[in-house]
Motif scaffolding. Structure first.
Motif, PDB file in Angstrom:
ATOM      1  N   THR A   6       2.137   0.553   0.160  1.00 25.63           N
ATOM      2  CA  THR A   6       1.815   1.953  -0.017  1.00 25.63           C
ATOM      3  C   THR A   6       2.764   2.903   0.656  1.00 25.63           C
ATOM      4  O   THR A   6       2.490   4.086   0.716  1.00 25.63           O
ATOM      5  CB  THR A   6       0.398   2.210   0.511  1.00 25.63           C
ATOM      6  OG1 THR A   6       0.348   1.805   1.867  1.00 25.63           O
ATOM      7  CG2 THR A   6      -0.629   1.451  -0.295  1.00 25.63           C
ATOM      8  N   GLU A   7       3.859   2.425   1.154  1.00 28.91           N
ATOM      9  CA  GLU A   7       4.762   3.361   1.744  1.00 28.91           C
ATOM     10  C   GLU A   7       6.182   2.855   1.593  1.00 28.91           C
ATOM     11  O   GLU A   7       6.433   1.700   1.354  1.00 28.91           O
ATOM     12  CB  GLU A   7       4.465   3.584   3.221  1.00 28.91           C
ATOM     13  CG  GLU A   7       4.679   2.366   4.086  1.00 28.91           C
ATOM     14  CD  GLU A   7       4.496   2.704   5.541  1.00 28.91           C
ATOM     15  OE1 GLU A   7       4.714   3.846   5.917  1.00 28.91           O
ATOM     16  OE2 GLU A   7       4.140   1.812   6.302  1.00 28.91           O
ATOM     17  N   GLY A  94       2.299   6.637   3.880  1.00 35.92           N
ATOM     18  CA  GLY A  94       1.557   5.442   4.274  1.00 35.92           C
ATOM     19  C   GLY A  94       0.277   5.772   5.007  1.00 35.92           C
ATOM     20  O   GLY A  94      -0.741   5.107   4.832  1.00 35.92           O
ATOM     21  N   LEU A  95       0.311   6.826   5.838  1.00 38.24           N
ATOM     22  CA  LEU A  95      -0.887   7.254   6.563  1.00 38.24           C
ATOM     23  C   LEU A  95      -1.982   7.696   5.603  1.00 38.24           C
ATOM     24  O   LEU A  95      -3.164   7.367   5.787  1.00 38.24           O
ATOM     25  CB  LEU A  95      -0.530   8.389   7.517  1.00 38.24           C
ATOM     26  CG  LEU A  95      -1.691   9.001   8.313  1.00 38.24           C
ATOM     27  CD1 LEU A  95      -2.347   7.951   9.204  1.00 38.24           C
ATOM     28  CD2 LEU A  95      -1.197  10.188   9.136  1.00 38.24           C
ATOM     29  N   GLU A  97      -2.517   6.683   2.542  1.00 36.64           N
ATOM     30  CA  GLU A  97      -3.114   5.521   1.893  1.00 36.64           C
ATOM     31  C   GLU A  97      -3.935   4.688   2.876  1.00 36.64           C
ATOM     32  O   GLU A  97      -4.967   4.130   2.520  1.00 36.64           O
ATOM     33  CB  GLU A  97      -2.029   4.672   1.244  1.00 36.64           C
ATOM     34  CG  GLU A  97      -1.411   5.339   0.031  1.00 36.64           C
ATOM     35  CD  GLU A  97      -2.463   5.891  -0.904  1.00 36.64           C
ATOM     36  OE1 GLU A  97      -3.406   5.162  -1.265  1.00 36.64           O
ATOM     37  OE2 GLU A  97      -2.370   7.066  -1.270  1.00 36.64           O
ATOM     38  N   SER A  98      -3.490   4.596   4.116  1.00 36.79           N
ATOM     39  CA  SER A  98      -4.265   3.860   5.112  1.00 36.79           C
ATOM     40  C   SER A  98      -5.600   4.535   5.381  1.00 36.79           C
ATOM     41  O   SER A  98      -6.627   3.868   5.537  1.00 36.79           O
ATOM     42  CB  SER A  98      -3.465   3.743   6.413  1.00 36.79           C
ATOM     43  OG  SER A  98      -2.331   2.920   6.243  1.00 36.79           O
ATOM     44  N   SER A 101      -8.035   3.573   2.681  1.00 37.86           N
ATOM     45  CA  SER A 101      -8.605   2.237   2.860  1.00 37.86           C
ATOM     46  C   SER A 101      -9.576   2.184   4.026  1.00 37.86           C
ATOM     47  O   SER A 101     -10.610   1.510   3.960  1.00 37.86           O
ATOM     48  CB  SER A 101      -7.474   1.228   3.065  1.00 37.86           C
ATOM     49  OG  SER A 101      -6.653   1.150   1.914  1.00 37.86           O
ATOM     50  N   LEU A 102      -9.271   2.894   5.114  1.00 39.03           N
ATOM     51  CA  LEU A 102     -10.177   2.921   6.262  1.00 39.03           C
ATOM     52  C   LEU A 102     -11.490   3.604   5.900  1.00 39.03           C
ATOM     53  O   LEU A 102     -12.570   3.163   6.323  1.00 39.03           O
ATOM     54  CB  LEU A 102      -9.503   3.632   7.431  1.00 39.03           C
ATOM     55  CG  LEU A 102      -8.373   2.859   8.115  1.00 39.03           C
ATOM     56  CD1 LEU A 102      -7.655   3.749   9.119  1.00 39.03           C
ATOM     57  CD2 LEU A 102      -8.907   1.609   8.806  1.00 39.03           C
ATOM     58  N   SER A 432     -10.704  -3.772   2.496  1.00 43.75           N
ATOM     59  CA  SER A 432     -10.185  -2.438   2.809  1.00 43.75           C
ATOM     60  C   SER A 432      -9.530  -2.402   4.177  1.00 43.75           C
ATOM     61  O   SER A 432      -8.503  -1.750   4.368  1.00 43.75           O
ATOM     62  CB  SER A 432     -11.319  -1.405   2.742  1.00 43.75           C
ATOM     63  OG  SER A 432     -11.843  -1.315   1.440  1.00 43.75           O
ATOM     64  N   ARG A 435      -6.176  -4.066   3.824  1.00 42.24           N
ATOM     65  CA  ARG A 435      -5.255  -3.209   3.061  1.00 42.24           C
ATOM     66  C   ARG A 435      -4.797  -2.005   3.872  1.00 42.24           C
ATOM     67  O   ARG A 435      -3.746  -1.439   3.602  1.00 42.24           O
ATOM     68  CB  ARG A 435      -5.930  -2.741   1.763  1.00 42.24           C
ATOM     69  CG  ARG A 435      -5.011  -1.992   0.825  1.00 42.24           C
ATOM     70  CD  ARG A 435      -5.628  -1.808  -0.538  1.00 42.24           C
ATOM     71  NE  ARG A 435      -6.840  -1.014  -0.509  1.00 42.24           N
ATOM     72  CZ  ARG A 435      -7.569  -0.730  -1.587  1.00 42.24           C
ATOM     73  NH1 ARG A 435      -7.209  -1.211  -2.769  1.00 42.24           N
ATOM     74  NH2 ARG A 435      -8.653  -0.002  -1.493  1.00 42.24           N
ATOM     75  N   ALA A 436      -5.559  -1.620   4.875  1.00 39.11           N
ATOM     76  CA  ALA A 436      -5.201  -0.451   5.663  1.00 39.11           C
ATOM     77  C   ALA A 436      -3.956  -0.675   6.512  1.00 39.11           C
ATOM     78  O   ALA A 436      -3.231   0.271   6.814  1.00 39.11           O
ATOM     79  CB  ALA A 436      -6.382  -0.039   6.556  1.00 39.11           C
ATOM     80  N   PHE A 437      -3.708  -1.934   6.929  1.00 38.76           N
ATOM     81  CA  PHE A 437      -2.592  -2.148   7.851  1.00 38.76           C
ATOM     82  C   PHE A 437      -1.526  -3.096   7.331  1.00 38.76           C
ATOM     83  O   PHE A 437      -0.357  -3.015   7.746  1.00 38.76           O
ATOM     84  CB  PHE A 437      -3.118  -2.692   9.189  1.00 38.76           C
ATOM     85  CG  PHE A 437      -3.519  -4.141   9.155  1.00 38.76           C
ATOM     86  CD1 PHE A 437      -2.577  -5.147   9.389  1.00 38.76           C
ATOM     87  CD2 PHE A 437      -4.829  -4.508   8.898  1.00 38.76           C
ATOM     88  CE1 PHE A 437      -2.944  -6.489   9.360  1.00 38.76           C
ATOM     89  CE2 PHE A 437      -5.203  -5.845   8.861  1.00 38.76           C
ATOM     90  CZ  PHE A 437      -4.252  -6.833   9.107  1.00 38.76           C
TER      91      PHE A 437
END
Length: 502
Positions: A6-7, A94-95, A97-98, A101-102, A432, A435-437
């Motif tokens: 995502t980034e 990226g933040l 998208e994270s 997910s969070l 999720s 996927r966040a990290f």
């Protein structure tokens, strides 16, 4: 595999121009009438309701379309809205998208509990409405903070995917669930394909299509509104299809029994809590395995586009953008063949755990293949490389069968139909979180290995093989679902709880 990198992964060092930079492709009181599940788990002769599955798959298609449609333009949108330096763009995109997910991870269990308590269809319809409007609003964000807010809002309405998984499980039997979930997985892949196409084709239409949109003030002021609005309309069409044609799979029945028994006596107990569910036999192992598989998937899809584009002396394959596109298309087609044509008969013959163990054995081989292909190019064996790389990579993506198999394992380990929504929510909360990290972490690890040339640039693959080896160990500890089912039937006859006393 889902393309969840995502980034932008920063591979271009200030002093090393040989490392390229690419963007990866991308409830407290029970209701008056208790709920029960439409019995589909034991009637193996029941045919698969094709139109119901098709309608649910269309609703499922919307989620990856909405998620991935922003990938082609999120970097440019973030840079323009935040007036960011080039070096800061990847961090903020990226933040965003994270955070999505969070947010999903935090609300997923609530949606699963709501689906178990109030019914699948209303939760699905409500979630689709929320995702549609949140996605449409995203394109009209004018600041970084608005982008974060609208993306988190889309994450709040995460009940779509958990509810659809549960409803497909309830529409299928042990004989038809492999076919149903192969369609589910294939539809998700199509969403991953079409989402970026929609986003890329419609972003900034005033510049892309000046003859048609150049004089439209709205699109000059909001250059990223069109793709978001189109995806929002697609989402609303799924709302209409779901509301009109999808059947509820968690139906209401009278709370009283014939013969004058009271409603309280006939009422079913409330579904167990998430904590009680986590203590049910086999559930922790399957949930952990689910998370381990997703870690392998997300890390690989974060690495592979960068690996393909990085120059050969640094440990990559040196593909051009055209070669990357062609290879991704070929591998996408191969994955569709594995999921649609190979998985159903293989699962029917070998069973869920056997499929997972075969995929576990194949994962390390897939990861070893990548540095081996680089080694061929380093030695100048280009003809051998092109003869071997496409077929071997197409064979390697057979590990994608593990995504569908682990979903079937989740269905099989569920203590009962009343817990299926919550169990799916727990699994997706784990996903999720991973996927966040994982995309940013593993993309960065690849970048560090390429810069430092640790182990000739192959250090990342050593890490990946080690993680894959962990999956081979875990796959040997998966529960015997038939034994769990027999134990559950025995305890039901004896009136004993199966879930540890809840």
């Amino acid at each position: 595999m889902a393309k969840d990198a995502t980034e932008q992964t920063p591979l271009l060092g200030a002093e090393d121009s040989d490392i390229v930079e690419v963007e990866p492709i991308p409830i407290s009181e029970p209701v008056d009438a208790p709920l029960h599940h439409v019995d589909s788990g034991t009637d193996d002769g029941k045919p698969l309701p094709v139109w119901q599955i098709a309608a649910l798959c269309y609703a499922r298609w919307v989620e990856p379309v909405a998620f991935f449609s922003i990938f082609p333009y999120i970097n440019q949108m973030a840079q323009e809205n935040g007036k960011l330096a080039d070096t800061d763009v990847g961090f903020y995109s990226g933040l965003i998208e994270s955070l999505f997910s969070l947010t999903q991870m935090m609300v997923m269990i609530l949606w699963g509990r709501a689906a178990d308590r109030f019914g699948r269809k209303p939760v699905l319809v409500f979630s689709l409405v929320g995702v549609s409007f949140a996605t449409a609003l995203f394109g009209m964000a004018r600041t970084i903070w608005q982008m974060m807010l609208f993306r988190c809002l889309a994450g709040v309405f995460a009940g779509t995917i958990v509810t659809i998984r549960t409803m497909i499980s309830e529409h299928s039997t042990s004989a038809t669930q492999a076919r149903a979930f192969s369609w589910f997985a294939f539809t998700g892949n199509m969403g991953i394909l079409f989402g970026p196409l929609i986003g890329g084709a419609l972003a900034d239409p005033a510049r892309q299509y000046p003859g048609a949109f150049g004089n439209v003030r709205f699109f000059l002021d909001y250059p990223y509104a069109l793709p978001s609005i189109v995806v929002g309309v697609i989402g609303l069409s799924a709302v209409a299809v779901t509301a009109l044609f999808v059947d509820e799979t968690l139906v209401r029945r009278p709370s009283g029994r014939s013969g004058g028994e009271s409603g309280a006596a006939a009422a079913k107990p409330a579904p167990p809590s998430a904590w009680a569910l986590l203590r049910s036999p086999g559930v922790p192992t399957v949930l952990y395995t689910y998370g381990h598989i997703m870690l392998l998937a997300y890390s690989y899809t974060a690495i592979i586009p960068v690996f393909w584009s990085t120059k050969v002396p640094l440990g990559g394959l040196g593909f051009t953008p055209l070669q990357i596109s062609l290879m991704m298309g070929v591998m996408g087609l191969a994955q569709a063949v594995w999921i649609l044509l190979v998985f159903p008969p293989l699962h029917r013959r070998a069973g869920t755990n056997a499929v997972l163990r075969r995929c576990a054995a194949a994962y390390p081989l897939l990861f070893v293949l990548c540095p081996a292909l680089n080694l061929l190019l380093r030695r100048g064996a280009h003809t051998t490389f092109w003869a071997l790389a496409p077929p071997l990579l197409c064979l390697g993506v057979g590990v994608s069968m593990s995504f569908t198999a682990i979903q079937l394992a989740l269905n099989d380990v569920s203590p009962g139909p009343a817990t299926l929504g919550t169990l799916n929510a727990l699994a997706l909360a784990v996903v999720s979180g991973v996927r966040a990290f994982s995309p940013a972490l593993f993309g960065s690890l690849f970048a560090v290995g390429a810069r430092t040339q640790l182990l000739d640039g192959y250090a990342i693959w050593v890490v990946m093989v080690a993680i894959a080896a962990g999956f081979t160990v875990v796959s040997r500890r998966l529960p015997d679902y038939d034994a769990l089912r027999r134990a559950g039937e025995r305890e039901a006859l004896l009136g004993e709880p199966r879930d540890g006393g809840e």
